[in-house]
Write a protein that holds these residues in place. Sequence first.
Motif, PDB file in Angstrom:
ATOM      1  N   ILE A  87       0.832  -1.198   0.000  1.00 40.60           N
ATOM      2  CA  ILE A  87       0.000   0.000   0.000  1.00 40.60           C
ATOM      3  C   ILE A  87       0.870   1.253   0.000  1.00 40.60           C
ATOM      4  CG2 ILE A  87      -1.830   1.265   1.224  1.00 40.60           C
ATOM      5  CD1 ILE A  87      -2.646  -1.376   2.522  1.00 40.60           C
ATOM      6  N   GLY A  88       0.570   2.168  -0.901  1.00 42.12           N
ATOM      7  CA  GLY A  88       1.245   3.459  -0.886  1.00 42.12           C
ATOM      8  C   GLY A  88       0.300   4.511  -0.326  1.00 42.12           C
ATOM      9  N   PHE A  89       0.863   5.452   0.445  1.00 40.59           N
ATOM     10  CA  PHE A  89       0.030   6.508   1.024  1.00 40.59           C
ATOM     11  C   PHE A  89       0.449   7.873   0.496  1.00 40.59           C
ATOM     12  CE2 PHE A  89      -1.177   3.537   4.347  1.00 40.59           C
ATOM     13  CZ  PHE A  89      -2.466   3.944   4.636  1.00 40.59           C
ATOM     14  N   ILE A  90      -0.539   8.702   0.214  1.00 42.01           N
ATOM     15  CA  ILE A  90      -0.250  10.106  -0.086  1.00 42.01           C
ATOM     16  C   ILE A  90      -1.219  10.930   0.758  1.00 42.01           C
ATOM     17  CG2 ILE A  90      -0.161  11.889  -1.870  1.00 42.01           C
ATOM     18  CD1 ILE A  90      -0.072   9.430  -3.891  1.00 42.01           C
ATOM     19  N   PHE A  91      -0.670  11.803   1.596  1.00 44.31           N
ATOM     20  CA  PHE A  91      -1.535  12.634   2.433  1.00 44.31           C
ATOM     21  C   PHE A  91      -1.643  14.021   1.834  1.00 44.31           C
ATOM     22  CE2 PHE A  91       0.343   9.389   5.162  1.00 44.31           C
ATOM     23  CZ  PHE A  91      -0.795   8.810   5.670  1.00 44.31           C
ATOM     24  N   GLN A  92      -2.474  14.809   2.506  1.00 44.63           N
ATOM     25  CA  GLN A  92      -2.746  16.147   2.003  1.00 44.63           C
ATOM     26  C   GLN A  92      -1.490  17.015   1.977  1.00 44.63           C
ATOM     27  OE1 GLN A  92      -6.325  17.520   3.884  1.00 44.63           O
ATOM     28  NE2 GLN A  92      -5.681  19.640   3.657  1.00 44.63           N
ATOM     29  N   ALA A  93      -0.660  16.876   3.007  1.00 40.57           N
ATOM     30  CA  ALA A  93       0.556  17.687   3.095  1.00 40.57           C
ATOM     31  C   ALA A  93       1.548  17.003   4.034  1.00 40.57           C
ATOM     32  CB  ALA A  93       0.233  19.082   3.611  1.00 40.57           C
ATOM     33  N   TYR A  94       2.726  17.549   4.119  1.00 41.08           N
ATOM     34  CA  TYR A  94       3.779  17.016   5.005  1.00 41.08           C
ATOM     35  C   TYR A  94       3.981  15.518   4.804  1.00 41.08           C
ATOM     36  CZ  TYR A  94       2.475  21.352   7.348  1.00 41.08           C
ATOM     37  OH  TYR A  94       2.164  22.644   7.628  1.00 41.08           O
ATOM     38  N   ASN A  95       4.085  15.138   3.551  1.00 43.67           N
ATOM     39  CA  ASN A  95       4.264  13.734   3.235  1.00 43.67           C
ATOM     40  C   ASN A  95       5.703  13.283   3.358  1.00 43.67           C
ATOM     41  OD1 ASN A  95       1.985  12.159   2.214  1.00 43.67           O
ATOM     42  ND2 ASN A  95       1.633  14.013   1.019  1.00 43.67           N
ATOM     43  N   LEU A  96       6.620  14.257   3.365  1.00 41.60           N
ATOM     44  CA  LEU A  96       8.026  13.898   3.203  1.00 41.60           C
ATOM     45  C   LEU A  96       8.805  14.106   4.495  1.00 41.60           C
ATOM     46  CD1 LEU A  96       8.566  15.559  -0.288  1.00 41.60           C
ATOM     47  CD2 LEU A  96       7.808  13.234   0.254  1.00 41.60           C
ATOM     48  N   ILE A  97       9.901  13.358   4.606  1.00 36.57           N
ATOM     49  CA  ILE A  97      10.775  13.532   5.754  1.00 36.57           C
ATOM     50  C   ILE A  97      11.688  14.721   5.462  1.00 36.57           C
ATOM     51  CG2 ILE A  97      12.583  12.434   7.122  1.00 36.57           C
ATOM     52  CD1 ILE A  97      11.234   9.753   6.201  1.00 36.57           C
ATOM     53  N   PRO A  98      11.595  15.768   6.283  1.00 40.00           N
ATOM     54  CA  PRO A  98      12.236  17.045   5.935  1.00 40.00           C
ATOM     55  C   PRO A  98      13.755  16.971   5.796  1.00 40.00           C
ATOM     56  CG  PRO A  98      11.183  17.150   8.112  1.00 40.00           C
ATOM     57  CD  PRO A  98      10.815  15.846   7.522  1.00 40.00           C
ATOM     58  N   VAL A  99      14.400  16.036   6.501  1.00 43.37           N
ATOM     59  CA  VAL A  99      15.866  16.028   6.433  1.00 43.37           C
ATOM     60  C   VAL A  99      16.393  15.177   5.284  1.00 43.37           C
ATOM     61  CG1 VAL A  99      16.271  16.556   8.866  1.00 43.37           C
ATOM     62  CG2 VAL A  99      16.001  14.176   8.156  1.00 43.37           C
ATOM     63  N   LEU A 100      15.491  14.555   4.533  1.00 41.02           N
ATOM     64  CA  LEU A 100      15.955  13.742   3.405  1.00 41.02           C
ATOM     65  C   LEU A 100      15.643  14.453   2.095  1.00 41.02           C
ATOM     66  CD1 LEU A 100      14.846  10.124   4.457  1.00 41.02           C
ATOM     67  CD2 LEU A 100      17.068  11.235   4.784  1.00 41.02           C
ATOM     68  N   SER A 101      16.527  14.300   1.112  1.00 39.16           N
ATOM     69  CA  SER A 101      16.298  14.896  -0.201  1.00 39.16           C
ATOM     70  C   SER A 101      15.197  14.117  -0.916  1.00 39.16           C
ATOM     71  CB  SER A 101      17.585  14.836  -1.020  1.00 39.16           C
ATOM     72  OG  SER A 101      17.887  13.494  -1.307  1.00 39.16           O
ATOM     73  N   ALA A 102      14.758  14.644  -2.068  1.00 36.25           N
ATOM     74  CA  ALA A 102      13.689  13.993  -2.829  1.00 36.25           C
ATOM     75  C   ALA A 102      14.039  12.535  -3.109  1.00 36.25           C
ATOM     76  CB  ALA A 102      13.465  14.748  -4.132  1.00 36.25           C
TER      77      ALA A 102
END
Lengths: 229, 406
Positions: A87-102
């Motif tokens: 299962i993949g999740f996509i939320f409305q915002a703040y989906n990413l870990i801020p200290v990691l690059s894309a």
Amino acid sequence: MAIVECTDVVKTYQQGKVDVRALRGVTLSIDTGGFVALAGPSGSGKTTLLNLIGGLDEPDSGHITVDGNPFDEMSQSRLAELRLNKIGFIFQAYNLIPVLSAVENVEYVMLLQGVGAGERRERARAILDEVGLSDMYNRRPAELSGGQQQRVAVARAIVSNPALVLADEPTANLDSKTGNGLLEMMAEMNRTKKVTFIFSTHDQRVMDYARRLIRIQDGRVAEDVDKAA
Amino acid sequence: MHFQLAWRNIWRNPRRTAVILIAVVIGVWSMVFLGALMVGVSDQMVRNSIATLTGSLQIHSPGYRADPVIDHSMDHPEEVISVLKKTLPVGAEWASRVRVHAVASNARHSSGVTLVGIDPAREAAVSFIGGAVDEGRYLDAEDPYGILVGRALLENYETRSGHKLVLMSEDAAGEIASRAFRIVGVYTAELAATEKQFVFVTKAAAQEMLGMGDAVSEIAVLLPNPTAGDDSAAALQSALPEQYAVHTWRELLPLVEAYLEINRKSVAIWYFVVFIAMGFGIVNTMLMAVYERIREFGLLKALGMKPGWIIRGVVTESLLLLMMGILAGNFLALSTVLIVARTGIDLSVFAAGAEFAGMPRVIYPVLKTEHVTAANLVVLVLGLIVSLYPAFKAARFTPVEALAHT
Ligand SMILES: Nc1ncnc2c1ncn2[C@@H]1O[C@H](COP(=O)(O)OP(=O)(O)O)[C@@H](O)[C@H]1O
Ligand SMILES: [Mg+2]
């Protein structure tokens, strides 16, 4: 074949002394390969339903089965494994870990899955290319626009070929042009990779992208339209 | 990548990280440095005490320690010495002495002293006196009227080398014996009290003055490893006839032993205090760091991360912080110890008090591997243990409530 099956799903939240009946008996079945919108006004129960389908929360009653796995019989850790691999999740915002690059954000899920370093990097770059971020590999989330962040989230959700991607109002924080771009890209991924997408929205234009539209109202399925049929 | 992530996470709030690092650095530094000072003081005290006529162990007639009079002398020291030769390890030295209370007087002053009759050559290998004479000369084998006195005693008596000093004591027959000696050398000792207490003449002179024949009061032994007396003492005690008593320096110096024990305990208490302070700091800071990232932990769980991995992640962050703090703390502590070991810390400002406690005048820190290891292990292991608390907190957020958190 159905990838998601919900039978009489009920979920009630306690808010202080008041019972909030978020879902009042939802029964639905979603076929593999679908591109499905859960539509409904704010507070109708869309997020609750998506969380239950993703195994993030347990229903009070009723049964949920994803990709042949009945949730009632599964431990928290088996559910976590299912989320990690299927299962993949996509939320409305703040989906990413801020200290990691894309590219690292995309890789991180594969790291947890145990994919080797070389393959991780290769696959992460390829998927970022597909979502149109080939020159943004090394940007941190703070250096990306809202639309770009959501694209990274989509890339992360589909990089390991999951059976199902759950997106909770993925375009809610985007302007309509960027939102349409994102949806077109998701539709493209759905077509080319045969990944089932379920996304929620209360935006009419977003609903237009769906091939099947399930309207939720007051915790019930109010309407279910299969446009392909 | 796990380490990379942890590393970046700890630098998300550099100020907080700096605070935690400073706490760990100060903690480790103070533990190692204070430990080294304590070891230095203890070592010096033991070395001084052993050198100040105690030796590693001593042999007496059983009654001598309770009542050090001539009656409790050993009349046949040669039978003890033949056992020493057979029993002691290679490199051990021994010296027999006459040691009695006496009164020393000159025209100006008179006071009680301990008269020590020594075999000059043997004594030099066992106690401090061989190397302590810094004015005049040491005693010769044939020196019936020469006497060595301490610098402080010389000042009390307002006298100097070459002048006479009369000693009086009870002889073997119970009569008052006296003899006039000439000061041939002046010694300095670590403690002024030592300088005032002991006067040295040759053993033969003392035996002759006190009419005790070949008898001696005590035989002191210095072992190759001066502080390790237990095994040799046991071996000697069983090899010697029953009329001899063997005591180690620990038994002979109960106050020093008690002081060492206090020393060890205060270091342990300090470790504990430092650790409590540091532990609270670590828990607090890590908790703050965890609560700031609730949403992120929810996200990670939604992505399929198991609680165990989250715990590992938070503990890895603590581990990195602790390792950095420990490295810097040790570096600082080693540098301070090296610098201070060269100059020493001069306690003579407080000399009166320090001397009362039997402490050396200048203390030099000494690093002991086991102390440094203990300090580091305490910080590292306990630090990791306390960081489990915030780690478990982080792992317990359910994804739904965490994601609802903004
Ligand atoms: N954690 C919660 N505690 C209490 N009530 C909740 C909680 N989550 C959702 N609800 C309530 O459940 C209902 C459905 O919410 P939700 O599923 O978030 O709707 P939607 O996503 O369609 O806006 C709402 O009335 C909401 O207030
Ligand atoms: Mg919602």
